[in-house]
Design an enzyme around this catalytic site. Sequence first.
Site, PDB file in Angstrom:
ATOM      1  N   HIS A  57       3.596   3.886   6.085  1.00 54.63           N
ATOM      2  CA  HIS A  57       2.993   3.312   7.410  1.00 54.63           C
ATOM      3  C   HIS A  57       4.209   2.420   8.090  1.00 54.63           C
ATOM      4  O   HIS A  57       4.843   1.756   7.425  1.00 54.63           O
ATOM      5  CB  HIS A  57       1.850   2.383   7.022  1.00 54.63           C
ATOM      6  N   VAL A 100       1.073  -1.256  -0.021  1.00 57.40           N
ATOM      7  CA  VAL A 100       0.030  -0.016   0.029  1.00 57.40           C
ATOM      8  C   VAL A 100       0.997   1.231   0.032  1.00 57.40           C
ATOM      9  O   VAL A 100       1.637   1.354   0.924  1.00 57.40           O
ATOM     10  CB  VAL A 100      -0.805  -0.194   1.261  1.00 57.40           C
TER      11      VAL A 100
HETATM   12  P1  AMP Z   1       2.794  -3.190   3.189  1.00 56.20           P
HETATM   13  O1  AMP Z   1       2.405  -2.228   2.394  1.00 56.20           O
HETATM   14  O2  AMP Z   1       3.271  -4.327   2.652  1.00 56.20           O
HETATM   15  O3  AMP Z   1       3.480  -2.585   4.405  1.00 56.20           O
HETATM   16  O4  AMP Z   1       1.556  -3.742   4.111  1.00 56.20           O
HETATM   17  C1  AMP Z   1       0.004  -3.258   3.935  1.00 56.20           C
HETATM   18  C2  AMP Z   1      -0.617  -3.627   5.079  1.00 56.20           C
HETATM   19  O5  AMP Z   1      -1.819  -3.089   5.083  1.00 56.20           O
HETATM   20  C3  AMP Z   1      -0.704  -5.286   5.069  1.00 56.20           C
HETATM   21  O6  AMP Z   1      -0.299  -5.646   6.069  1.00 56.20           O
HETATM   22  C4  AMP Z   1      -2.398  -5.466   4.961  1.00 56.20           C
HETATM   23  O7  AMP Z   1      -2.770  -6.578   5.645  1.00 56.20           O
HETATM   24  C5  AMP Z   1      -2.903  -4.037   5.169  1.00 56.20           C
HETATM   25  N1  AMP Z   1      -4.158  -3.791   4.757  1.00 56.20           N
HETATM   26  C6  AMP Z   1      -4.625  -3.847   3.418  1.00 56.20           C
HETATM   27  N2  AMP Z   1      -5.866  -3.103   3.355  1.00 56.20           N
HETATM   28  C7  AMP Z   1      -6.285  -2.719   4.700  1.00 56.20           C
HETATM   29  C8  AMP Z   1      -7.464  -2.073   5.098  1.00 56.20           C
HETATM   30  N3  AMP Z   1      -8.396  -1.804   4.503  1.00 56.20           N
HETATM   31  N4  AMP Z   1      -7.417  -1.818   6.357  1.00 56.20           N
HETATM   32  C9  AMP Z   1      -6.319  -2.170   7.373  1.00 56.20           C
HETATM   33  N5  AMP Z   1      -5.209  -2.797   6.668  1.00 56.20           N
HETATM   34  C10 AMP Z   1      -5.179  -3.231   5.526  1.00 56.20           C
END
Ligand code: AMP
Length: 152
Positions: free
Chosen positions: A113, A109
Amino acid sequence: MTATKDVENTMPSYDPNNIFAKILRGELPAHKVHEDDKAFAFLDIMPRAPGHTLVIPKAPARTFLDIDPDDLAHLIKVTQMIARAAVKVFDADGLTIQQFNEAAGGQVVFHLHVHVMPRKNGVPLKPPASVKEDPTILSDQALRLAAALKGK
Ligand code: AMP
């Protein structure tokens, strides 16, 4: 189509249609743990450990590279607050704190974060995005974390 480049023309620029930008605008739901003028924290819907929390800046930063340093400092302060509360609420023996940049760095994403994952001795993390948690469990955990942050 090739994404527009930013950060001295070396990295892709911020896309305001990413999932976390939609959460910040209230277009998608989230299990909120903390909010202030510069940061927002909510539970990961596919937690790698119970209490897995994501801490994000409100500023439209794509990665660690393009956030204003003062906003980054605030993000880290909030991450420590969340980490301390998570240890108490989840009776953790330790914590894993992770942050990924660009697909090559494991980012999925594209809104900056920080992952805060409470850990128990001998319990491995689940693989990323492997199990979607029951929303009632996430609601309860978010309430407990928010209460711990308020010292209740
Ligand atoms: P990363 O970009 O690999 O650091 O991780 C993205 C994180 O976002 C993953 O752990 C997903 O499980 C989490 N994720 C994706 N969509 C959502 C959402 N709608 N709400 C909360 N967490 C999310």
